[in-house]
Design a protein around this motif. Structure first.
Motif, PDB file in Angstrom:
ATOM      1  N   MET A   1       0.886  -1.334   0.103  1.00 41.89           N
ATOM      2  CA  MET A   1       0.093   0.088   0.130  1.00 41.89           C
ATOM      3  C   MET A   1       0.912   1.312   0.119  1.00 41.89           C
ATOM      4  O   MET A   1       2.096   1.247   0.596  1.00 41.89           O
ATOM      5  CB  MET A   1      -1.003   0.043   1.215  1.00 41.89           C
ATOM      6  CG  MET A   1      -2.013  -1.033   1.214  1.00 41.89           C
ATOM      7  SD  MET A   1      -3.042  -0.958   2.689  1.00 41.89           S
ATOM      8  CE  MET A   1      -2.363  -1.956   3.866  1.00 41.89           C
ATOM      9  N   SER A   2       0.291   2.306  -0.618  1.00 39.26           N
ATOM     10  CA  SER A   2       1.169   3.661  -0.514  1.00 39.26           C
ATOM     11  C   SER A   2       0.258   4.787  -0.214  1.00 39.26           C
ATOM     12  O   SER A   2      -1.109   4.548  -0.062  1.00 39.26           O
ATOM     13  CB  SER A   2       1.461   3.796  -2.027  1.00 39.26           C
ATOM     14  OG  SER A   2       0.515   3.907  -2.788  1.00 39.26           O
TER      15      SER A   2
ATOM     16  N   ILE B   1      -0.998   6.775  -2.091  1.00 37.96           N
ATOM     17  CA  ILE B   1      -1.936   6.878  -3.040  1.00 37.96           C
ATOM     18  C   ILE B   1      -3.067   5.601  -2.873  1.00 37.96           C
ATOM     19  O   ILE B   1      -4.311   5.868  -2.858  1.00 37.96           O
ATOM     20  CB  ILE B   1      -1.525   6.961  -4.603  1.00 37.96           C
ATOM     21  CG1 ILE B   1      -0.825   8.068  -4.712  1.00 37.96           C
ATOM     22  CG2 ILE B   1      -2.538   6.663  -5.717  1.00 37.96           C
ATOM     23  CD1 ILE B   1      -0.085   8.267  -5.886  1.00 37.96           C
ATOM     24  N   VAL B   2      -2.673   4.456  -3.057  1.00 36.64           N
ATOM     25  CA  VAL B   2      -3.506   3.424  -2.888  1.00 36.64           C
ATOM     26  C   VAL B   2      -3.401   2.995  -1.391  1.00 36.64           C
ATOM     27  O   VAL B   2      -2.668   2.135  -0.942  1.00 36.64           O
ATOM     28  CB  VAL B   2      -3.187   2.123  -3.638  1.00 36.64           C
ATOM     29  CG1 VAL B   2      -4.153   0.859  -3.480  1.00 36.64           C
ATOM     30  CG2 VAL B   2      -3.094   2.662  -4.957  1.00 36.64           C
ATOM     31  N   SER B   3      -4.147   3.591  -0.297  1.00 34.52           N
ATOM     32  CA  SER B   3      -4.011   3.716   1.038  1.00 34.52           C
ATOM     33  C   SER B   3      -4.675   2.374   1.720  1.00 34.52           C
ATOM     34  O   SER B   3      -4.637   2.207   2.909  1.00 34.52           O
ATOM     35  CB  SER B   3      -4.309   4.917   1.637  1.00 34.52           C
ATOM     36  OG  SER B   3      -5.442   5.362   1.124  1.00 34.52           O
TER      37      SER B   3
ATOM     38  N   PHE C   1      -9.330   4.485  -5.312  1.00 34.72           N
ATOM     39  CA  PHE C   1      -7.956   5.313  -5.115  1.00 34.72           C
ATOM     40  C   PHE C   1      -7.183   5.549  -6.330  1.00 34.72           C
ATOM     41  O   PHE C   1      -6.268   6.405  -6.245  1.00 34.72           O
ATOM     42  CB  PHE C   1      -6.916   4.587  -4.022  1.00 34.72           C
ATOM     43  CG  PHE C   1      -7.566   4.365  -2.817  1.00 34.72           C
ATOM     44  CD1 PHE C   1      -7.561   5.240  -1.857  1.00 34.72           C
ATOM     45  CD2 PHE C   1      -8.043   3.006  -2.444  1.00 34.72           C
ATOM     46  CE1 PHE C   1      -8.108   5.117  -0.590  1.00 34.72           C
ATOM     47  CE2 PHE C   1      -8.623   2.978  -1.039  1.00 34.72           C
ATOM     48  CZ  PHE C   1      -8.709   3.804  -0.231  1.00 34.72           C
TER      49      PHE C   1
ATOM     50  N   ARG D   1      -6.627   5.240   8.422  1.00 34.40           N
ATOM     51  CA  ARG D   1      -6.638   5.829   7.093  1.00 34.40           C
ATOM     52  C   ARG D   1      -7.892   6.236   6.446  1.00 34.40           C
ATOM     53  O   ARG D   1      -7.889   6.390   5.154  1.00 34.40           O
ATOM     54  CB  ARG D   1      -5.575   5.044   5.993  1.00 34.40           C
ATOM     55  CG  ARG D   1      -4.267   4.535   6.843  1.00 34.40           C
ATOM     56  CD  ARG D   1      -3.440   3.772   5.976  1.00 34.40           C
ATOM     57  NE  ARG D   1      -3.783   2.703   5.552  1.00 34.40           N
ATOM     58  CZ  ARG D   1      -3.700   1.822   6.051  1.00 34.40           C
ATOM     59  NH1 ARG D   1      -3.580   1.739   7.291  1.00 34.40           N
ATOM     60  NH2 ARG D   1      -4.185   0.665   5.554  1.00 34.40           N
TER      61      ARG D   1
ATOM     62  N   MET E   1      -7.738   9.518   5.048  1.00 37.58           N
ATOM     63  CA  MET E   1      -6.803   9.822   3.846  1.00 37.58           C
ATOM     64  C   MET E   1      -7.823   9.373   2.415  1.00 37.58           C
ATOM     65  O   MET E   1      -7.713  10.091   1.441  1.00 37.58           O
ATOM     66  CB  MET E   1      -5.991   8.428   3.646  1.00 37.58           C
ATOM     67  CG  MET E   1      -4.680   9.109   3.279  1.00 37.58           C
ATOM     68  SD  MET E   1      -3.425   7.832   3.596  1.00 37.58           S
ATOM     69  CE  MET E   1      -2.116   8.314   2.824  1.00 37.58           C
TER      70      MET E   1
ATOM     71  N   TYR F   1      -5.518  14.936  -1.602  1.00 35.92           N
ATOM     72  CA  TYR F   1      -4.421  14.167  -1.332  1.00 35.92           C
ATOM     73  C   TYR F   1      -3.367  15.243  -0.405  1.00 35.92           C
ATOM     74  O   TYR F   1      -2.333  15.426  -0.581  1.00 35.92           O
ATOM     75  CB  TYR F   1      -3.697  13.982  -2.818  1.00 35.92           C
ATOM     76  CG  TYR F   1      -2.382  13.314  -2.512  1.00 35.92           C
ATOM     77  CD1 TYR F   1      -2.547  11.754  -2.152  1.00 35.92           C
ATOM     78  CD2 TYR F   1      -1.104  13.812  -2.974  1.00 35.92           C
ATOM     79  CE1 TYR F   1      -1.262  10.935  -2.131  1.00 35.92           C
ATOM     80  CE2 TYR F   1       0.021  12.768  -2.683  1.00 35.92           C
ATOM     81  CZ  TYR F   1      -0.133  11.621  -2.494  1.00 35.92           C
ATOM     82  OH  TYR F   1       1.058  10.709  -2.219  1.00 35.92           O
TER      83      TYR F   1
ATOM     84  N   TRP G   1       4.040   4.994   6.965  1.00 35.45           N
ATOM     85  CA  TRP G   1       4.111   3.363   6.725  1.00 35.45           C
ATOM     86  C   TRP G   1       5.058   2.631   7.357  1.00 35.45           C
ATOM     87  O   TRP G   1       4.744   1.424   7.932  1.00 35.45           O
ATOM     88  CB  TRP G   1       4.181   2.983   5.215  1.00 35.45           C
ATOM     89  CG  TRP G   1       3.256   3.845   4.378  1.00 35.45           C
ATOM     90  CD1 TRP G   1       3.323   4.875   3.626  1.00 35.45           C
ATOM     91  CD2 TRP G   1       1.900   3.034   4.149  1.00 35.45           C
ATOM     92  NE1 TRP G   1       1.870   5.295   3.071  1.00 35.45           N
ATOM     93  CE2 TRP G   1       0.978   4.073   3.380  1.00 35.45           C
ATOM     94  CE3 TRP G   1       1.074   2.118   4.330  1.00 35.45           C
ATOM     95  CZ2 TRP G   1      -0.305   3.845   2.934  1.00 35.45           C
ATOM     96  CZ3 TRP G   1      -0.285   1.781   4.121  1.00 35.45           C
ATOM     97  CH2 TRP G   1      -0.875   2.850   3.346  1.00 35.45           C
TER      98      TRP G   1
END
Lengths: 418, 312
Positions: free
Chosen positions: A61-62, A64-66, A359, B204, B207, B213, B219
């Motif tokens: 995951m990042s 952006i794709v959380s 996402f 999250r 988010m 954004y 992480w």
């Protein structure tokens, strides 16, 4: 009934003791099955240990794709849990005798699915040791503002309801008592509404986010219900098929026929809604359709989900068509592979196919691909194995007790007649 | 275990404290090896600090004294664990102040000095290159960063292009605040949307809810070399975030509440960034809002950002 499965005494302690003995005894295949589940769970625990130490950076995951594989599985399993209502409703409200006999299996599957749901949420937390911050009284639950707080309430409530009702019935039957309807029927009716609530609330979790055009879709809630009422009973049919084939318990054909009807109707409604969504996205593609384009065709060379979604939708359609044509008129077990197909089709579509494209692209238009890391896959399979183990260990004693109670009742009625 | 017993004897405690301690015991036993419990017990001072930190309340519910105590504990923990002397503040918002920001699209030439200054000032993770500010290189014909390039790496400014900076917009009607299940993120009276890093559970959801954004997740444990660390910190601002929690732009709360400009504004070589008090009729930000044609991103979502774009 086999002699080894005899009720040893009265009271809660002997109830628990008997259950443990019954759960641990069984043939070689049964033992190997349990060992296999435990092995996969151990792999999951090891993977979680790594994740716990290093953080969620071991996942793919990042920013952006959380949300990824965990939340995808969570979303799908909420549907499986909610689907128990498709047995509870006819069994208790319409007094369907056939489904009443297997309603307990539906409830146990719901318990297993809910435990998996809660575990998937827990492993997705960046800071699981602080999960107590959610508990009202010692922490703060942002209710009613946060849809996530609603979801926590409805999921735990549904777990409590679906644990209490079968426990009370089975515990009474264990003591050869007829359960008092006044004590459990009110909860049954609450649980019917509650089942719809868990799925609608989970859909609202996504539906309520204008930031994500792909999710911000009023059809999501109803579609969640339709897909759940197809996938859930499909899974329950498979579980019943396994019980019928591999154990000495007999499940009547009528049960499978009724379940097939429920599955087919739900699956068709689901496909109609899917068609409506696809029409909206592709007849007049807007900026908001970019997620759908990414999902179905890929965007700017990124196409990690394309083959998945087409596989999922194909499985979905083929499974639905086969169940509609009903090749298993004489032997309902023949329909089970189609139920499996449908189940996995919905799993793909409603899991990865729903969560990840939400996402992508990011709110600033950036595109990345996501595929789960081995840690995510191991943890997910560990949780799924745990769920299957829970269902197995609960269904087995429940069925033994139910059958014994039924036999006692039959003997009693015979005595009255003679 | 004596440490436990002595502490339990020290003072009687109520249900809330009992539940908390019970939760701690459960958490400790389940993660004994993971957190190095034995090591903690040996270092009693560090253990005490960590213990109190674990059970502290949400920042918004703390009394001024509790705020001071936790800031002190965090300073001491930084000393013990990282061997750095930090000065942490818990300064409250100033009355009569509502912060706002404006970005001059004509002036910005994409040098990214603001990004560098922000990373340094806010102690952002150097390992994963966390950035609060993104600069998009835009071709004429559009005003949405979606059409721009956020990863450009070449000499700037490029002819016939303009540059658009994006960061947290500190929405008045912030979707992230509404989404948080534990009230770990909120809008301060001076308009800054902040995160209590120690109350966040890392789900999250905020988010997913943010349409700009604007939020970042840790992480892993963030890494900032000691010699590069900004030591003047704020509890809600640039202190080193724990692993697994959210963070975001705070309009440099540690600077702005002390009367200074955010690091990005100060660093900008072209003067493209305007920051000030929206409630002060003589402020530069009010001048921009009155005399320039301004717009905001995604106004259709009714988030009401306090961040405007304008052209000269």
């Amino acid at each position: 009934m086999h002699k080894k499965y005899s009720i040893s005494g009265k009271g809660f302690i002997s109830f628990v003791k008997d259950i443990i003995i019954w759960d641990l005894s069984g043939g070689v295949i049964y033992q190997l099955f349990l060992c296999g589940l435990v092995l996969i769970m151990m792999l999951g625990v090891y993977a979680y240990f790594l994740q716990f130490n290093s953080g969620l950076s071991v996942t793919n995951m990042s920013d952006i794709v959380s949300w990824g594989f965990y939340i995808a599985n969570f979303t799908f399993l909420v549907g499986v849990a909610a689907a128990a209502v498709m047995l509870i409703l006819p069994a208790y409200v319409f007094k369907d005798r056939d489904l009443h006999k297997v309603v307990i299996i539906g409830e146990v599957v719901a318990v297993g699915a809910l435990i998996m749901c809660l575990l998937f949420i827990l492993v997705d937390l960046g800071n699981p040791l602080k999960a107590w911050h959610l508990v009202p009284g010692i922490g703060i639950l942002n209710w009613p503002s946060s849809l996530l707080s609603w979801d926590i309430i409805v999921l735990n409530g549904y777990l409590a309801l679906n644990s209490f009702i079968p426990f009370y019935i089975v515990y009474s039957h264990y003591h050869n008592r007829v359960p008092d309807k006044k004590k459990y029927l009110p909860f049954v009716f609450i649980s019917i509404f509650w089942a719809f609530a868990i799925h609608m609330v989970t859909a609202f979790l996504y539906e309520g986010l204008p930031a994500r055009a792909f999710w911000n879709n009023p059809l999501m809630g109803p579609r969640f219900l339709a897909s759940a009422f197809a996938a859930g009973p499909a899974l329950i049919s498979v579980v019943l098929g396994a019980i019928h084939s591999f154990t000495e318990f007999n499940i009547e054909s009528r049960v499978f026929r009724k379940l097939r009807l429920i599955i087919v109707i739900s699956a068709i409604i689901n496909l109609v809604m899917l068609f409506s969504e696809i029409f909206k996205e592709f007849y007049t593609p807007t900026h908001h359709s970019r997620s759908a384009i990414y999902l179905f065709f890929g965007l700017d060379g990124y196409d990690a989900l394309v083959h998945w979604i087409w596989t999922g939708i194909s499985m979905n359609i083929i499974g639905t068509v086969i169940l509609m044509l009903n090749p298993g008129r004489k032997n309902p077990l023949i329909n089970l592979p189609a139920a499996v197909l449908l189940f996995f089709g919905i799993w793909i579509e409603k899991g990865m196919g729903l969560i990840i494209p939400g996402f992508i692209p990011s709110p600033l238009g950036e595109i990345v691909d996501y595929t789960p890391s081995w840690v995510e896959i191991s943890i997910a399979f560990g949780i799924l194995s745990f769920g299957i183990l829970v269902v197995t260990l609960l269904v087995k004693p429940a069925l033994i007790i139910e059958q014994q109670f039924e036999k006692q009742e039959e003997m009693a009625t015979q005595l009255i007649h003679t | 275990m004596d440490v436990f017993k002595n502490r339990l004897k020290e003072k009687p405690f109520g249900r809330r404290a009992f539940l908390k301690r019970f939760a701690m015991a459960a958490a400790l036993s389940s993660s004994a090896s993971a957190t190095g419990c034995i090591g903690l017990l040996q270092n009693d001072d560090r253990f005490q600090l960590k213990w109190k930190e674990y059970f502290k309340n949400n920042y918004r519910l703390m009394t001024p004294q509790e705020k001071e105590e936790t800031v002190e504990r965090l300073e001491r923990l930084a000393q013990i664990e990282k061997h750095v002397d930090i000065q942490m503040s818990s300064k409250s918002p100033v009355d009569g102040v509502l912060f706002g920001y404006a970005f001059n699209l004509t002036r910005c030439e994409g040098f990214m000095e603001c990004v560098t200054a922000c990373v340094k000032e806010n102690n952002l993770d150097r390992q994963t290159h966390t950035q609060y500010i993104r600069i998009f290189e835009m071709e004429p014909g559009g005003m949405s960063p979606e059409t721009g390039d956020g990863k450009y790496f070449h000499e700037v400014p490029v002819d016939h292009h303009f540059y658009m900076g994006v960061q947290c917009f500190h929405c008045e009607n912030a979707p992230c605040v509404r989404a948080c299940p534990t009230k770990a993120t909120w809008k301060e009276p001076d308009g800054i949307v902040v995160v209590d890093y120690d109350w966040c559970i890392g789900c999250r959801y905020c988010m997913a809810a943010c349409p700009y954004y604007g939020r970042r997740f840790n992480w892993g444990a963030p890494k900032v070399p000691n010699n590069e660390m900004t030591q003047k910190q704020h509890y809600l601002g640039n202190r080193i975030r724990p692993k697994g929690t959210m963070e975001k732009c705070t309009f440099c709360v540690q600077r702005t509440r002390a009367g200074r400009l955010p690091a990005c504004v100060e660093a900008c070589p072209t003067g493209a960034r305007v920051f000030g008090n929206l409630l002060d009729p003589d402020s530069e930000i009010r001048f921009v809002l009155k005399h320039k044609k301004v717009f905001r991103l995604k106004e259709d979502l009714a988030t009401d950002p306090k961040f405007w774009y304008f052209v000269d």
